[in-house]
Structure formats: structure tokens, C-alpha cells
Design a protein around this motif. Sequence first.
Motif, PDB file in Angstrom:
ATOM      1  N   HIS A 175     -10.196  -0.028  -2.162  1.00  0.00           N
ATOM      2  CA  HIS A 175      -9.977   0.959  -1.097  1.00  0.00           C
ATOM      3  C   HIS A 175      -8.569   1.546  -1.182  1.00  0.00           C
ATOM      4  O   HIS A 175      -8.370   2.752  -0.973  1.00  0.00           O
ATOM      5  CB  HIS A 175     -10.191   0.323   0.274  1.00  0.00           C
ATOM      6  CG  HIS A 175     -11.588  -0.153   0.517  1.00  0.00           C
ATOM      7  ND1 HIS A 175     -12.688   0.679   0.426  1.00  0.00           N
ATOM      8  CD2 HIS A 175     -12.074  -1.387   0.837  1.00  0.00           C
ATOM      9  CE1 HIS A 175     -13.784  -0.016   0.683  1.00  0.00           C
ATOM     10  NE2 HIS A 175     -13.433  -1.273   0.928  1.00  0.00           N
ATOM     11  N   GLU A 176      -7.601   0.693  -1.502  1.00  0.00           N
ATOM     12  CA  GLU A 176      -6.225   1.170  -1.644  1.00  0.00           C
ATOM     13  C   GLU A 176      -6.081   2.093  -2.851  1.00  0.00           C
ATOM     14  O   GLU A 176      -5.299   3.053  -2.819  1.00  0.00           O
ATOM     15  CB  GLU A 176      -5.279  -0.029  -1.749  1.00  0.00           C
ATOM     16  CG  GLU A 176      -5.162  -0.792  -0.430  1.00  0.00           C
ATOM     17  CD  GLU A 176      -4.596  -2.187  -0.572  1.00  0.00           C
ATOM     18  OE1 GLU A 176      -4.374  -2.838   0.474  1.00  0.00           O
ATOM     19  OE2 GLU A 176      -4.376  -2.641  -1.708  1.00  0.00           O
ATOM     20  N   THR A 213       0.834  -1.200   0.000  1.00  0.00           N
ATOM     21  CA  THR A 213       0.000   0.000   0.000  1.00  0.00           C
ATOM     22  C   THR A 213       0.873   1.256   0.000  1.00  0.00           C
ATOM     23  O   THR A 213       2.073   1.214   0.288  1.00  0.00           O
ATOM     24  CB  THR A 213      -0.913   0.032   1.237  1.00  0.00           C
ATOM     25  OG1 THR A 213      -0.100   0.036   2.422  1.00  0.00           O
ATOM     26  CG2 THR A 213      -1.825  -1.186   1.258  1.00  0.00           C
ATOM     27  N   GLY A 214       0.248   2.379  -0.315  1.00  0.00           N
ATOM     28  CA  GLY A 214       0.867   3.688  -0.170  1.00  0.00           C
ATOM     29  C   GLY A 214       2.194   3.827  -0.884  1.00  0.00           C
ATOM     30  O   GLY A 214       2.375   3.387  -2.028  1.00  0.00           O
ATOM     31  N   GLU A 231      -8.422   4.114  -3.825  1.00  0.00           N
ATOM     32  CA  GLU A 231      -8.972   5.386  -3.357  1.00  0.00           C
ATOM     33  C   GLU A 231      -7.930   6.164  -2.556  1.00  0.00           C
ATOM     34  O   GLU A 231      -7.804   7.391  -2.704  1.00  0.00           O
ATOM     35  CB  GLU A 231     -10.226   5.132  -2.517  1.00  0.00           C
ATOM     36  CG  GLU A 231     -11.413   4.648  -3.338  1.00  0.00           C
ATOM     37  CD  GLU A 231     -12.634   4.343  -2.488  1.00  0.00           C
ATOM     38  OE1 GLU A 231     -13.749   4.325  -3.043  1.00  0.00           O
ATOM     39  OE2 GLU A 231     -12.478   4.114  -1.264  1.00  0.00           O
ATOM     40  N   GLU A 232      -7.180   5.463  -1.721  1.00  0.00           N
ATOM     41  CA  GLU A 232      -6.140   6.129  -0.930  1.00  0.00           C
ATOM     42  C   GLU A 232      -5.025   6.652  -1.825  1.00  0.00           C
ATOM     43  O   GLU A 232      -4.516   7.756  -1.629  1.00  0.00           O
ATOM     44  CB  GLU A 232      -5.584   5.156   0.103  1.00  0.00           C
ATOM     45  CG  GLU A 232      -6.568   4.787   1.197  1.00  0.00           C
ATOM     46  CD  GLU A 232      -6.041   3.732   2.146  1.00  0.00           C
ATOM     47  OE1 GLU A 232      -4.852   3.349   1.994  1.00  0.00           O
ATOM     48  OE2 GLU A 232      -6.786   3.271   3.022  1.00  0.00           O
TER      49      GLU A 232
END
Length: 307
Positions: free
Chosen positions: A184-185, A164-165, A187-188
Motif C-alpha cells: 500500500h505504501e 512512509t512518504g 502505491e502511495e
Amino acid sequence: MIYTVTFNPSLDYIVNVKQLKLGTVNRTERELLFPGGKGINVSIVLNHLGVESTALGFIAGFTGEEIEKRVIQAGCKADFIPVETGWSRINLKIRSDEESEINGRGPEISGQALQRLYEKLELLKKDDILVLAGSIPNTLPDTIYSDILKRLASEKVKAVVDATGELLVNVLQFHPFLIKPNHHELEELFGKKLRDKSEIRDCALKLQDMGAGNVLVSMAGDGALLAAEDGTVYESPAPEGKVVNSVGAGDSMVAGFLAGYLEKQNYEDAFYMGIAAGSASAFSEQLAEKPEVQRVLKSLRGIGGKK
């Protein structure tokens, strides 16, 4: 050969509690104990599907010894690096009215231990597959995945990254073979709410523009999407079934995709095998076994397709 790296393996202690009440004693109705960590999960499901891999990573203390023992008992090759400070973490997962998790920190990984990992990875050959998956201990920089891929860039190793990120964004410049964010990831990463599949598709294609080869997006009950490196986009709704376990479903999808790709060298087959393996794990108490994956795969044919 496939190699998986889990920087922060765990023992996953899963307990069922009829009704969790804070501030008092709760009695479990059922308990399970598994070796955990995203890379380890990928190795175990690959083994269930008849694909050999080697699990790499760091272990410490008596919990680390138990992780290694259980990975080997699951039929996987293990080549973990022991570290001296701390112990491998125990992650507590509570199943009650809602699912709750308490995850441990993990051991301190020294520069010397990290160098030992680099030395193992430098032995990888052209077309070997390296899976980098999951979180990292706070003693390591968030560039660690990109640092590894930079070292291996000249070896033409196929990299798979499930993170992630910044861990994910930092590797795109090295053109990983596969990344697997969930919606969801996404979206982040893009800082906005994704309202429909067309927006999810646009984000997947943008990640390809940023360097990713194949972008496999899991969307829970809404199915999955693959932006393949040959320019084709595949979509599929989720197969029918009762979800009883969310742990390891995404890792199983990665394993299924790799198993399908290695068998057929075809992105469509890889996509559906990925969905089948991920769903089979979600429908099971433990990580997916081959007969269940094959059953789900049979039900998937014909309900998805190219876009």
C-alpha cells in the motif's frame, strides 16, 4: 551493535470489545498493555531472537517512565532521552467486529533534546546498524531521518528505514542498507494501483535505482518480496496461519531480516527469517517469540525462491 530509534513511543492499550457501539458505554472482555512504537518493537523481537540492541528515543511524563520500565522488563537495553513538555502517548487499539485505533500525539521535542540524540548517534561506529522506524511528532521536520543519515554518512553506519512518504523518499540519497515498505505504501509513493507482483517488483527495483540497498516489501496475505542489493529478487507466499494480531508484524519482519542477515550474512536466509518473524507476530497475541519464529521458518522452506 544495533540501535533503534523511536521518536514517538507509546503505551499500546489493546482492548477486546464484543460489539463496539458508539455513543454508549462499552465493556471490555480482555485488555493488554505493551510498550509501543516501531523501533521498540524491532528491539523486542531482536531480543527474542537472541540479538542485542539498544532502544533510543524520547519519553515524557509518567507514561514515558512506564514505557522505559516495560522495555527493560522485555530484556532490552534502553537509552531514552526524557523531555519536559507533555507526556508519551497512549495508543488505544480496539478489537471488535473491526479493528479501530486512536493514537495519541506525543510530547514536544525541543531542539536541546534533539541535540542530545545527535550526540548519542555520533558515537556509532562503522558497520553498526541504525533502525529509524515509524512516524514522528509534528514538532519535528519531515527531513529528520535524512538529517540523521547525512550526519552519519561518513561513519559507514548501516541504516534501516521503515517509514512512509517523504520520510522514506528523503533518505534514499544516503543509500540505506534496508527499507521496508508494504504494497500500500508503494502505491502511495508511486501514485498508482499495483495490480500484480510484477508491478510491485518493478517499484522495488525503482527504489533501488533511487538509492536503496535492499527493498523488502510486505504484501500481507500475498506474501513478501525482496529486491536484494546483490541483484537477486526473492519472492515467497505468506505462510499458513490464523492472523490474530496485526500490530508489530512489519516491525517483526525487519527484526527477523536483521537477525537472519547477521547470523548467515546471506540475503535469502535474511528474507525468510524476516517473513517468519513477521508472520509469527501476526499469528500471536504478542510479538513473536523464537520457538514460533522457528516453526514458521521451517514451514517456509521450499515454497518461495529466486525470481
